[in-house]
Design an enzyme around this catalytic site. Structure first.
Site, mmCIF file in Angstrom:
data_model
loop_
_atom_site.group_PDB
_atom_site.id
_atom_site.type_symbol
_atom_site.label_atom_id
_atom_site.label_comp_id
_atom_site.label_asym_id
_atom_site.label_seq_id
_atom_site.Cartn_x
_atom_site.Cartn_y
_atom_site.Cartn_z
ATOM 1 N N TYR A 64 0.841 -1.207 0.000
ATOM 2 C CA TYR A 64 0.000 0.000 0.000
ATOM 3 C C TYR A 64 0.874 1.254 0.000
ATOM 4 O O TYR A 64 0.716 2.152 -0.827
ATOM 5 C CB TYR A 64 -0.914 -0.027 1.232
ATOM 6 C CG TYR A 64 -1.750 1.208 1.405
ATOM 7 C CD1 TYR A 64 -1.290 2.270 2.203
ATOM 8 C CD2 TYR A 64 -2.978 1.336 0.775
ATOM 9 C CE1 TYR A 64 -2.048 3.421 2.356
ATOM 10 C CE2 TYR A 64 -3.747 2.487 0.929
ATOM 11 C CZ TYR A 64 -3.271 3.511 1.725
ATOM 12 O OH TYR A 64 -4.026 4.651 1.866
ATOM 13 N N GLN A 65 1.867 1.312 0.941
ATOM 14 C CA GLN A 65 2.667 2.542 1.078
ATOM 15 C C GLN A 65 3.473 2.831 -0.193
ATOM 16 O O GLN A 65 3.587 3.976 -0.625
ATOM 17 C CB GLN A 65 3.656 2.421 2.258
ATOM 18 C CG GLN A 65 3.109 1.809 3.522
ATOM 19 C CD GLN A 65 2.275 2.752 4.391
ATOM 20 O OE1 GLN A 65 1.901 3.848 3.954
ATOM 21 N NE2 GLN A 65 1.972 2.326 5.599
ATOM 22 N N GLU A 109 -1.829 15.306 9.718
ATOM 23 C CA GLU A 109 -2.532 14.122 10.302
ATOM 24 C C GLU A 109 -3.384 14.639 11.455
ATOM 25 O O GLU A 109 -2.900 15.364 12.320
ATOM 26 C CB GLU A 109 -1.489 13.124 10.800
ATOM 27 C CG GLU A 109 -2.030 12.045 11.766
ATOM 28 C CD GLU A 109 -3.146 11.173 11.200
ATOM 29 O OE1 GLU A 109 -2.956 10.599 10.105
ATOM 30 O OE2 GLU A 109 -4.211 11.093 11.844
ATOM 31 N N ASP A 159 -3.625 9.805 2.155
ATOM 32 C CA ASP A 159 -3.605 8.459 2.735
ATOM 33 C C ASP A 159 -4.628 8.420 3.862
ATOM 34 O O ASP A 159 -4.298 8.533 5.040
ATOM 35 C CB ASP A 159 -2.195 8.155 3.266
ATOM 36 C CG ASP A 159 -2.158 6.846 4.018
ATOM 37 O OD1 ASP A 159 -1.173 6.598 4.760
ATOM 38 O OD2 ASP A 159 -3.117 6.071 3.891
ATOM 39 N N TYR A 228 -6.385 -6.414 3.603
ATOM 40 C CA TYR A 228 -7.535 -5.524 3.389
ATOM 41 C C TYR A 228 -8.667 -6.378 2.841
ATOM 42 O O TYR A 228 -8.440 -7.174 1.926
ATOM 43 C CB TYR A 228 -7.208 -4.394 2.399
ATOM 44 C CG TYR A 228 -6.327 -3.287 2.969
ATOM 45 C CD1 TYR A 228 -6.145 -3.131 4.340
ATOM 46 C CD2 TYR A 228 -5.702 -2.387 2.124
ATOM 47 C CE1 TYR A 228 -5.349 -2.119 4.835
ATOM 48 C CE2 TYR A 228 -4.901 -1.368 2.619
ATOM 49 C CZ TYR A 228 -4.738 -1.244 3.984
ATOM 50 O OH TYR A 228 -3.948 -0.234 4.477
#
Ligand code: JA2
Length: 289
Positions: A64-65, A109, A159, A228
């Site tokens: 994912y990253q 964030e 993200d 996931y």
């Protein structure tokens, strides 16, 4: 509930629940925004869970990253200024830092607990914060972007978690508009864009909004992340009006072994191009808009 197992039950995937065997619960807390939990799984390393939803595991977070970062950054010749919205675990920062052309990495964030928990339990993910180019802003990405001067960034990576909970606004049109305003002409955005197996309706709305707002190119890519639900997750890749961006053919190759402590485990230029190949049921919705 099976004793000793974590099951990921969520209205985001009704009628199914991926389960991981728990060896030990390492942290449980409640921030101002969500429940935060970390557990040691028996086969996927440590696992970060927010409001009962798996955000990352040590074993497969690389997929994912690396993809959410290198799909946009390898599509433009010389990214210098990058903004990350969300991504408090630091994994995207770790990946952005691999690009030597990048001079400034801002991150916004909303939940400080995610940052602190990642630094404590996921040091190989939170290592991204150690890069001197990184500036952490703890706050709401919607407000942050409203304050950004137009045309500031070459790339923005969103993200986020899912549109249930603190990330809800990050899936709405005004937010996409503020992202477009913050990008330079020909700048790129990459967002977490759900699963074609589970969320075609959400994806349809996102693609429609993106076509209205981003006048460059609008593409959907996807990758495999075993932990996931449905085993896949996708990304919206859009560019603003200006120098054309061909997302499907990377212009800015990243060394598959860049000498960093943790070399790339997943991304490469072939899988970059392949990520945009869609099954027919998704292609006919996404590419007909
Ligand atoms: N950095 C957050 C990544 C997303 C974590 C939550 C999540 N897990 C998912 C599984 C399938 C489709 C969308 C999903 N969204």
């Amino acid at each position: 509930v099976i004793p000793g197992w974590f099951s990921e039950i969520s209205p985001m995937w009704p009628g199914e629940a991926h389960s991981l065997k728990i060896e030990k619960i390492l942290f449980q807390g409640k921030s101002d925004y969500q429940n935060v939990m970390v557990f040691q799984s028996s086969t996927y390393g440590k696992v970060l869970v927010l409001d009962g939803v798996i955000q990352l595991t040590e074993r497969d977070e690389c997929a994912y990253q690396e993809m959410i970062t290198h799909l946009p950054l390898c599509s433009i010749p010389n990214p210098k200024k990058v903004l990350v919205i969300g991504g408090g675990d630091g994994g995207v920062l770790r990946e952005v830092a691999r690009h030597s052309s990048v001079e400034q990495i801002d991150i916004c964030e909303i939940d400080k607990m995610v940052v602190d928990v990642s630094k404590q339990f996921f040091p190989r993910v939170a290592i991204g914060y150690e890069d001197p180019r990184v500036t952490l802003n703890v706050g709401d990405g919607v407000a942050f972007l409203r304050a950004v001067p137009a045309g500031t960034y070459d790339a923005i990576i969103v993200d986020s978690s899912d549109p249930i909970g603190p990330a809800q606004e990050l899936f709405e049109k005004p937010f996409f508009q503020s992202v477009a305003n913050a990008l330079r002409p020909g700048g790129v955005v990459c967002t977490q864009a759900e699963s074609i197996w589970l969320h075609m309706h959400i994806i349809e709305d996102i693609v429609s909004n993106c076509h209205q707002i981003f006048k460059g190119s609008v593409n959907y890519a996807w990758t495999t992340v075993p932990t996931y639900p449905s085993g896949v997750i996708g990304f919206m890749l859009c560019s603003t009006e200006g120098p054309p961006v061909d997302f499907k053919h990377p212009v800015n190759p990243i060394a598959e072994n860049d000498g960093s402590k943790d070399p790339l485990k997943f991304y490469n230029s072939e899988i970059h191009t392949a990520a945009f190949c869609l099954p027919s049921f998704a292609k006919k919705v996404i590419e007909s808009m």
